[in-house]
Design a protein around this motif. Structure first.
Motif, PDB file in Angstrom:
ATOM      1  N   ARG A 141     -14.871  19.592  -4.464  1.00 33.78           N
ATOM      2  CA  ARG A 141     -14.320  19.433  -5.807  1.00 33.78           C
ATOM      3  C   ARG A 141     -13.043  20.262  -5.964  1.00 33.78           C
ATOM      4  O   ARG A 141     -12.022  19.770  -6.439  1.00 33.78           O
ATOM      5  N   ALA A 142     -13.110  21.516  -5.534  1.00 35.85           N
ATOM      6  CA  ALA A 142     -11.945  22.393  -5.646  1.00 35.85           C
ATOM      7  C   ALA A 142     -10.767  21.828  -4.852  1.00 35.85           C
ATOM      8  O   ALA A 142      -9.625  21.847  -5.325  1.00 35.85           O
ATOM      9  N   PHE A 143     -11.036  21.302  -3.651  1.00 39.33           N
ATOM     10  CA  PHE A 143      -9.952  20.734  -2.845  1.00 39.33           C
ATOM     11  C   PHE A 143      -9.318  19.526  -3.536  1.00 39.33           C
ATOM     12  O   PHE A 143      -8.111  19.465  -3.721  1.00 39.33           O
ATOM     13  N   PHE A 144     -10.143  18.556  -3.914  1.00 43.56           N
ATOM     14  CA  PHE A 144      -9.595  17.308  -4.453  1.00 43.56           C
ATOM     15  C   PHE A 144      -8.988  17.461  -5.841  1.00 43.56           C
ATOM     16  O   PHE A 144      -8.074  16.725  -6.200  1.00 43.56           O
ATOM     17  N   LYS A 145      -9.461  18.430  -6.612  1.00 44.83           N
ATOM     18  CA  LYS A 145      -8.891  18.672  -7.942  1.00 44.83           C
ATOM     19  C   LYS A 145      -7.798  19.735  -7.908  1.00 44.83           C
ATOM     20  O   LYS A 145      -7.232  20.057  -8.949  1.00 44.83           O
ATOM     21  N   LYS A 146      -7.525  20.272  -6.721  1.00 49.94           N
ATOM     22  CA  LYS A 146      -6.530  21.345  -6.546  1.00 49.94           C
ATOM     23  C   LYS A 146      -6.813  22.508  -7.493  1.00 49.94           C
ATOM     24  O   LYS A 146      -5.953  22.986  -8.214  1.00 49.94           O
ATOM     25  N   GLU A 147      -8.084  22.960  -7.461  1.00 47.13           N
ATOM     26  CA  GLU A 147      -8.526  24.083  -8.288  1.00 47.13           C
ATOM     27  C   GLU A 147      -8.765  25.308  -7.412  1.00 47.13           C
ATOM     28  O   GLU A 147      -8.874  25.212  -6.198  1.00 47.13           O
ATOM     29  N   ASP A 148      -8.899  26.432  -8.086  1.00 49.19           N
ATOM     30  CA  ASP A 148      -9.293  27.684  -7.447  1.00 49.19           C
ATOM     31  C   ASP A 148      -8.386  27.980  -6.251  1.00 49.19           C
ATOM     32  O   ASP A 148      -7.184  28.037  -6.414  1.00 49.19           O
ATOM     33  N   SER A 149      -8.917  28.151  -5.055  1.00 47.59           N
ATOM     34  CA  SER A 149      -8.061  28.542  -3.922  1.00 47.59           C
ATOM     35  C   SER A 149      -7.086  27.439  -3.509  1.00 47.59           C
ATOM     36  O   SER A 149      -6.094  27.706  -2.828  1.00 47.59           O
ATOM     37  N   PHE A 150      -7.351  26.212  -3.926  1.00 48.52           N
ATOM     38  CA  PHE A 150      -6.496  25.080  -3.547  1.00 48.52           C
ATOM     39  C   PHE A 150      -5.393  24.801  -4.571  1.00 48.52           C
ATOM     40  O   PHE A 150      -4.587  23.900  -4.371  1.00 48.52           O
ATOM     41  N   LYS A 151      -5.364  25.575  -5.635  1.00 49.78           N
ATOM     42  CA  LYS A 151      -4.332  25.414  -6.663  1.00 49.78           C
ATOM     43  C   LYS A 151      -2.937  25.576  -6.064  1.00 49.78           C
ATOM     44  O   LYS A 151      -1.975  24.961  -6.523  1.00 49.78           O
ATOM     45  N   ARG A 152      -2.823  26.353  -5.009  1.00 44.88           N
ATOM     46  CA  ARG A 152      -1.540  26.590  -4.340  1.00 44.88           C
ATOM     47  C   ARG A 152      -0.905  25.300  -3.808  1.00 44.88           C
ATOM     48  O   ARG A 152       0.272  25.260  -3.527  1.00 44.88           O
ATOM     49  N   TYR A 153      -1.694  24.232  -3.674  1.00 41.40           N
ATOM     50  CA  TYR A 153      -1.181  22.965  -3.146  1.00 41.40           C
ATOM     51  C   TYR A 153      -0.826  21.963  -4.243  1.00 41.40           C
ATOM     52  O   TYR A 153      -0.459  20.823  -3.942  1.00 41.40           O
ATOM     53  N   GLU A 154      -0.953  22.367  -5.481  1.00 37.67           N
ATOM     54  CA  GLU A 154      -0.642  21.491  -6.610  1.00 37.67           C
ATOM     55  C   GLU A 154       0.788  20.974  -6.469  1.00 37.67           C
ATOM     56  O   GLU A 154       1.712  21.739  -6.206  1.00 37.67           O
ATOM     57  N   GLY A 155       0.956  19.672  -6.609  1.00 34.64           N
ATOM     58  CA  GLY A 155       2.266  19.053  -6.506  1.00 34.64           C
ATOM     59  C   GLY A 155       2.690  18.715  -5.089  1.00 34.64           C
ATOM     60  O   GLY A 155       3.699  18.046  -4.897  1.00 34.64           O
ATOM     61  N   MET A 156       1.953  19.163  -4.104  1.00 36.04           N
ATOM     62  CA  MET A 156       2.269  18.831  -2.712  1.00 36.04           C
ATOM     63  C   MET A 156       1.564  17.524  -2.355  1.00 36.04           C
ATOM     64  O   MET A 156       0.384  17.357  -2.635  1.00 36.04           O
ATOM     65  N   GLU A 157       2.288  16.627  -1.731  1.00 40.43           N
ATOM     66  CA  GLU A 157       1.710  15.330  -1.401  1.00 40.43           C
ATOM     67  C   GLU A 157       1.213  15.244   0.037  1.00 40.43           C
ATOM     68  O   GLU A 157       0.441  14.363   0.364  1.00 40.43           O
ATOM     69  N   ASP A 158       1.634  16.142   0.885  1.00 43.51           N
ATOM     70  CA  ASP A 158       1.298  16.039   2.305  1.00 43.51           C
ATOM     71  C   ASP A 158       0.116  16.922   2.706  1.00 43.51           C
ATOM     72  O   ASP A 158      -0.015  17.307   3.852  1.00 43.51           O
ATOM     73  N   VAL A 159      -0.782  17.210   1.776  1.00 50.30           N
ATOM     74  CA  VAL A 159      -1.941  18.054   2.056  1.00 50.30           C
ATOM     75  C   VAL A 159      -3.103  17.170   2.524  1.00 50.30           C
ATOM     76  O   VAL A 159      -3.484  16.233   1.842  1.00 50.30           O
ATOM     77  N   GLU A 160      -3.633  17.493   3.692  1.00 52.34           N
ATOM     78  CA  GLU A 160      -4.694  16.675   4.284  1.00 52.34           C
ATOM     79  C   GLU A 160      -5.847  17.581   4.729  1.00 52.34           C
ATOM     80  O   GLU A 160      -5.635  18.554   5.458  1.00 52.34           O
ATOM     81  N   LEU A 161      -7.041  17.271   4.284  1.00 50.72           N
ATOM     82  CA  LEU A 161      -8.237  17.968   4.749  1.00 50.72           C
ATOM     83  C   LEU A 161      -8.670  17.292   6.046  1.00 50.72           C
ATOM     84  O   LEU A 161      -9.084  16.139   6.041  1.00 50.72           O
ATOM     85  N   VAL A 162      -8.544  18.009   7.162  1.00 49.16           N
ATOM     86  CA  VAL A 162      -8.839  17.403   8.462  1.00 49.16           C
ATOM     87  C   VAL A 162     -10.143  17.884   9.071  1.00 49.16           C
ATOM     88  O   VAL A 162     -10.619  17.300  10.054  1.00 49.16           O
ATOM     89  N   ALA A 163     -10.745  18.947   8.501  1.00 47.02           N
ATOM     90  CA  ALA A 163     -12.022  19.429   9.040  1.00 47.02           C
ATOM     91  C   ALA A 163     -12.799  20.158   7.954  1.00 47.02           C
ATOM     92  O   ALA A 163     -12.233  20.887   7.155  1.00 47.02           O
ATOM     93  N   PHE A 164     -14.114  19.925   7.966  1.00 41.78           N
ATOM     94  CA  PHE A 164     -15.066  20.614   7.101  1.00 41.78           C
ATOM     95  C   PHE A 164     -16.227  20.953   8.010  1.00 41.78           C
ATOM     96  O   PHE A 164     -16.958  20.061   8.447  1.00 41.78           O
ATOM     97  N   MET A 165     -16.357  22.220   8.369  1.00 44.15           N
ATOM     98  CA  MET A 165     -17.326  22.585   9.402  1.00 44.15           C
ATOM     99  C   MET A 165     -18.079  23.847   9.029  1.00 44.15           C
ATOM    100  O   MET A 165     -17.657  24.591   8.164  1.00 44.15           O
TER     101      MET A 165
END
Length: 115
Positions: free
Chosen positions: A22-46
């Motif tokens: 949720r935080a990644f896809f909504k660009k919340e919490d630690s992922f807020k730093r990527y707000e407005g960036m279009e080239d952000v890709e989640l490539v691994a969840f481990m």
């Protein structure tokens, strides 16, 4: 920018990953730093179990730029600080994923390498 998320093995046994995702896809919490960036890709969840060195090498092969160490790792992983410093040899590391940047029992460790 390629991102990976690492969660605690024991937590993975019962966690759906909802908070991190949720935080990644909504660009919340630690992922807020990527707000407005279009080239952000989640490539691994481990998780942290198994052959972690092998997994880290795979992340290098994938061209991962940043690893987000999950909030559950910060809270319960015994060698959290050591892991962050080890990962920072090859990646930028953000030491939590969702919730407060300040942990209840330990401070968040994040390392952004100089380029």
């Amino acid at each position: 920018m390629k991102i990976a998320i690492i969660i605690r093995k024991e937590t993975a046994d019962r966690c759906t990953g909802k908070g991190c995702m949720r935080a990644f896809f909504k660009k919340e919490d630690s992922f807020k730093r990527y707000e407005g960036m279009e080239d952000v890709e989640l490539v691994a969840f481990m998780h942290s179990g198994g052959d972690l060195e092998y997994k880290i090498n795979k992340l290098k092969e994938l061209g991962v730029d940043v690893i987000h160490v999950s909030t559950c790792m910060r809270g319960k992983y015994e060698n959290y600080e050591g892991l962050v410093h080890e990962l920072a040899k090859d990646f930028d590391v953000i030491g939590y994923t969702h919730g407060s940047e300040n942990g209840k029992s330990r401070d968040t460790v994040s390392i952004i390498r100089e380029k």
